[in-house]
Design a protein around this motif. Structure first.
Motif, PDB file in Angstrom:
ATOM      1  N   HIS A   9     -23.256   3.927  42.869  1.00  0.00           N
ATOM      2  CA  HIS A   9     -23.888   4.844  41.927  1.00  0.00           C
ATOM      3  C   HIS A   9     -23.055   4.881  40.655  1.00  0.00           C
ATOM      4  O   HIS A   9     -21.833   4.962  40.722  1.00  0.00           O
ATOM      5  CB  HIS A   9     -23.979   6.258  42.516  1.00  0.00           C
ATOM      6  N   LEU A  10     -23.717   4.846  39.502  1.00  0.00           N
ATOM      7  CA  LEU A  10     -23.033   4.893  38.215  1.00  0.00           C
ATOM      8  C   LEU A  10     -23.250   6.254  37.584  1.00  0.00           C
ATOM      9  O   LEU A  10     -24.382   6.636  37.285  1.00  0.00           O
ATOM     10  CB  LEU A  10     -23.561   3.784  37.295  1.00  0.00           C
ATOM     11  N   ASP A  11     -22.168   6.976  37.365  1.00  0.00           N
ATOM     12  CA  ASP A  11     -22.215   8.282  36.710  1.00  0.00           C
ATOM     13  C   ASP A  11     -22.044   8.053  35.209  1.00  0.00           C
ATOM     14  O   ASP A  11     -20.982   7.661  34.748  1.00  0.00           O
ATOM     15  CB  ASP A  11     -21.088   9.166  37.242  1.00  0.00           C
ATOM     16  N   VAL A  12     -23.109   8.269  34.436  1.00  0.00           N
ATOM     17  CA  VAL A  12     -23.076   8.019  32.994  1.00  0.00           C
ATOM     18  C   VAL A  12     -22.968   9.308  32.170  1.00  0.00           C
ATOM     19  O   VAL A  12     -23.131   9.264  30.961  1.00  0.00           O
ATOM     20  CB  VAL A  12     -24.310   7.207  32.538  1.00  0.00           C
ATOM     21  N   VAL A  77     -15.911  -0.381  31.238  1.00  0.00           N
ATOM     22  CA  VAL A  77     -14.797  -0.333  32.174  1.00  0.00           C
ATOM     23  C   VAL A  77     -15.102   0.822  33.110  1.00  0.00           C
ATOM     24  O   VAL A  77     -15.298   1.949  32.665  1.00  0.00           O
ATOM     25  CB  VAL A  77     -13.447  -0.117  31.454  1.00  0.00           C
ATOM     26  N   LEU A  78     -15.187   0.530  34.400  1.00  0.00           N
ATOM     27  CA  LEU A  78     -15.598   1.533  35.381  1.00  0.00           C
ATOM     28  C   LEU A  78     -14.413   1.974  36.227  1.00  0.00           C
ATOM     29  O   LEU A  78     -13.521   1.184  36.524  1.00  0.00           O
ATOM     30  CB  LEU A  78     -16.690   0.958  36.290  1.00  0.00           C
ATOM     31  N   LYS A  79     -14.440   3.231  36.622  1.00  0.00           N
ATOM     32  CA  LYS A  79     -13.408   3.780  37.490  1.00  0.00           C
ATOM     33  C   LYS A  79     -14.087   4.451  38.673  1.00  0.00           C
ATOM     34  O   LYS A  79     -15.042   5.204  38.498  1.00  0.00           O
ATOM     35  CB  LYS A  79     -12.546   4.792  36.739  1.00  0.00           C
ATOM     36  N   ASP A  87     -16.151  -0.995  53.235  1.00  0.00           N
ATOM     37  CA  ASP A  87     -17.119  -1.646  52.337  1.00  0.00           C
ATOM     38  C   ASP A  87     -18.546  -1.199  52.621  1.00  0.00           C
ATOM     39  O   ASP A  87     -19.447  -1.485  51.846  1.00  0.00           O
ATOM     40  CB  ASP A  87     -17.035  -3.161  52.476  1.00  0.00           C
ATOM     41  N   GLN A  88     -18.762  -0.526  53.728  1.00  0.00           N
ATOM     42  CA  GLN A  88     -20.101  -0.116  54.113  1.00  0.00           C
ATOM     43  C   GLN A  88     -20.499   1.234  53.507  1.00  0.00           C
ATOM     44  O   GLN A  88     -21.657   1.610  53.548  1.00  0.00           O
ATOM     45  CB  GLN A  88     -20.204  -0.037  55.645  1.00  0.00           C
ATOM     46  N   GLU A  89     -19.553   1.966  52.969  1.00  0.00           N
ATOM     47  CA  GLU A  89     -19.839   3.291  52.417  1.00  0.00           C
ATOM     48  C   GLU A  89     -20.300   3.179  50.966  1.00  0.00           C
ATOM     49  O   GLU A  89     -19.861   2.300  50.227  1.00  0.00           O
ATOM     50  CB  GLU A  89     -18.585   4.168  52.468  1.00  0.00           C
ATOM     51  N   ASP A  90     -21.188   4.098  50.576  1.00  0.00           N
ATOM     52  CA  ASP A  90     -21.624   4.167  49.183  1.00  0.00           C
ATOM     53  C   ASP A  90     -20.434   4.585  48.321  1.00  0.00           C
ATOM     54  O   ASP A  90     -19.522   5.267  48.773  1.00  0.00           O
ATOM     55  CB  ASP A  90     -22.748   5.183  49.013  1.00  0.00           C
ATOM     56  N   ARG A  91     -20.474   4.174  47.075  1.00  0.00           N
ATOM     57  CA  ARG A  91     -19.402   4.534  46.148  1.00  0.00           C
ATOM     58  C   ARG A  91     -20.006   5.038  44.853  1.00  0.00           C
ATOM     59  O   ARG A  91     -21.145   4.710  44.514  1.00  0.00           O
ATOM     60  CB  ARG A  91     -18.464   3.370  45.910  1.00  0.00           C
TER      61      ARG A  91
END
Length: 131
Positions: A9-12, A77-79, A87-91
């Protein structure tokens, strides 16, 4: 058969508040995650020759080239916000800075148009022409 997938998920929400960053893509892995004083330890020794940049990093010669993002595109640039255990968990990631150009470095040989990073910058224009 099951397929394990995870979602990023990308928090913008902070996108309008981020600053421009100076970005270097290095041909190595540095086991450090945090702020670095790049201007103090890296760019101060950069030598520009024609369109090629040269530098020594930990005794190894690097040759680089400044590459611009394609017209109409901005680099992010993402943090990661929430550290996960597998690796199976959402991020969830957030935008920490943006860039319009980056310096791409190779070991001892200058970047060429055959390098994948250089070719990737041409992809949006090619995709537009094809569609």
């Amino acid at each position: 058969m099951s397929c394990n997938t995870s979602v990023t998920h990308l928090d913008v929400t902070s996108l309008g508040q981020v600053k421009q960053a100076q970005v270097h893509l290095m041909p190595c892995e540095i086991e450090y995650n945090g702020p670095a004083r790049v201007s103090e330890y890296f760019t101060s020794t950069t030598k520009d020759r024609k369109q090629e940049k040269t530098v020594s990093f930990r005794g190894r010669g690097l040759k680089g080239q400044e590459i611009s993002c394609p017209q109409g595109y901005t680099g992010l640039v993402l943090k990661e916000i929430n550290k996960h255990g597998s690796d199976q968990e959402d991020r969830t990631v957030r935008v920490s800075s943006v860039f319009n150009k980056l310096t791409y470095w190779n070991l001892e040989t200058p970047p060429t148009s055959d390098d994948t990073v250089v070719m990737a910058m041409d992809w949006p224009e090619l995709a537009d022409a094809v569609s």
